[in-house]
Design a protein around this motif. Sequence first.
Motif, mmCIF file in Angstrom:
data_model
loop_
_atom_site.group_PDB
_atom_site.id
_atom_site.type_symbol
_atom_site.label_atom_id
_atom_site.label_comp_id
_atom_site.label_asym_id
_atom_site.label_seq_id
_atom_site.Cartn_x
_atom_site.Cartn_y
_atom_site.Cartn_z
ATOM 1 N N ARG A 47 0.906 -1.386 -0.062
ATOM 2 C CA ARG A 47 0.025 0.008 0.030
ATOM 3 C C ARG A 47 0.734 1.316 -0.105
ATOM 4 N N ALA A 48 1.929 1.279 0.667
ATOM 5 C CA ALA A 48 2.867 2.440 0.842
ATOM 6 C C ALA A 48 3.468 2.654 -0.582
ATOM 7 N N GLN A 49 3.859 1.566 -1.177
ATOM 8 C CA GLN A 49 4.417 1.720 -2.627
ATOM 9 C C GLN A 49 3.308 2.266 -3.676
ATOM 10 N N ASP A 50 1.984 1.868 -3.333
ATOM 11 C CA ASP A 50 1.039 2.279 -4.277
ATOM 12 C C ASP A 50 0.725 3.899 -4.081
ATOM 13 N N ARG A 51 0.892 4.418 -2.722
ATOM 14 C CA ARG A 51 0.643 5.685 -2.455
ATOM 15 C C ARG A 51 1.886 6.654 -3.005
ATOM 16 N N VAL A 52 3.030 5.942 -2.929
ATOM 17 C CA VAL A 52 4.135 6.822 -3.625
ATOM 18 C C VAL A 52 3.951 6.786 -5.114
ATOM 19 N N GLU A 53 3.583 5.895 -5.769
ATOM 20 C CA GLU A 53 3.262 5.767 -7.212
ATOM 21 C C GLU A 53 2.188 6.802 -7.547
ATOM 22 N N ALA A 54 0.968 6.709 -6.677
ATOM 23 C CA ALA A 54 -0.145 7.621 -6.749
ATOM 24 C C ALA A 54 0.248 9.050 -6.833
ATOM 25 N N GLN A 55 1.135 9.481 -5.954
ATOM 26 C CA GLN A 55 1.394 10.469 -5.616
ATOM 27 C C GLN A 55 2.461 11.012 -7.033
ATOM 28 N N ARG A 56 3.273 10.486 -7.278
ATOM 29 C CA ARG A 56 4.260 10.565 -8.537
ATOM 30 C C ARG A 56 3.396 10.815 -9.424
ATOM 31 N N VAL A 57 2.337 10.168 -9.826
ATOM 32 C CA VAL A 57 1.535 10.480 -11.201
ATOM 33 C C VAL A 57 0.681 11.834 -10.918
ATOM 34 N N LEU A 58 0.212 12.045 -9.621
ATOM 35 C CA LEU A 58 -0.541 13.360 -9.423
ATOM 36 C C LEU A 58 0.439 14.419 -9.690
ATOM 37 N N ASP A 59 1.743 14.249 -9.153
ATOM 38 C CA ASP A 59 2.621 15.514 -9.325
ATOM 39 C C ASP A 59 3.103 15.680 -10.878
ATOM 40 N N GLN A 60 3.150 14.558 -11.383
ATOM 41 C CA GLN A 60 3.582 14.782 -12.945
ATOM 42 C C GLN A 60 2.489 15.346 -13.673
ATOM 43 N N SER A 61 1.164 14.886 -13.218
ATOM 44 C CA SER A 61 0.087 15.529 -13.987
ATOM 45 C C SER A 61 -0.152 16.981 -13.762
ATOM 46 N N LEU A 62 0.382 17.458 -12.624
ATOM 47 C CA LEU A 62 0.351 18.892 -12.198
ATOM 48 C C LEU A 62 1.270 19.636 -13.064
ATOM 49 N N LEU A 63 2.433 19.095 -13.299
ATOM 50 C CA LEU A 63 3.675 19.669 -13.989
ATOM 51 C C LEU A 63 3.358 19.871 -15.423
ATOM 52 N N THR A 64 2.575 18.785 -15.790
ATOM 53 C CA THR A 64 2.431 19.079 -17.483
ATOM 54 C C THR A 64 0.924 19.749 -17.696
ATOM 55 N N ARG A 65 0.187 20.230 -16.675
ATOM 56 C CA ARG A 65 -0.878 20.973 -16.767
ATOM 57 C C ARG A 65 -0.635 22.314 -17.583
#
Length: 66
Positions: A47-65
């Motif tokens: 679950r911790a690994q999934d949270r880190v991956e989800a956060q990475r995807v969210l951060d990436q989507s904010l950068l490309t917005r």
Amino acid sequence: MQAAPVRATAIPSLTTALRAVESLLMSSGQRTARRNAWTSVLEDRRRAQDRVEAQRVLDQSLLTRP
């Protein structure tokens, strides 16, 4: 003179050996509790690994917005 037949016996794996020692030293309730605890640790790590991956995807989507 004939050579005696050689019997091949499988060498137990480390896991098998540890479980055998565990069964000698612990009652079945303790074994079950320990295994359940380890399963929980592994699930928490997943679950911790999934949270880190989800956060990475969210951060990436904010950068490309735009």
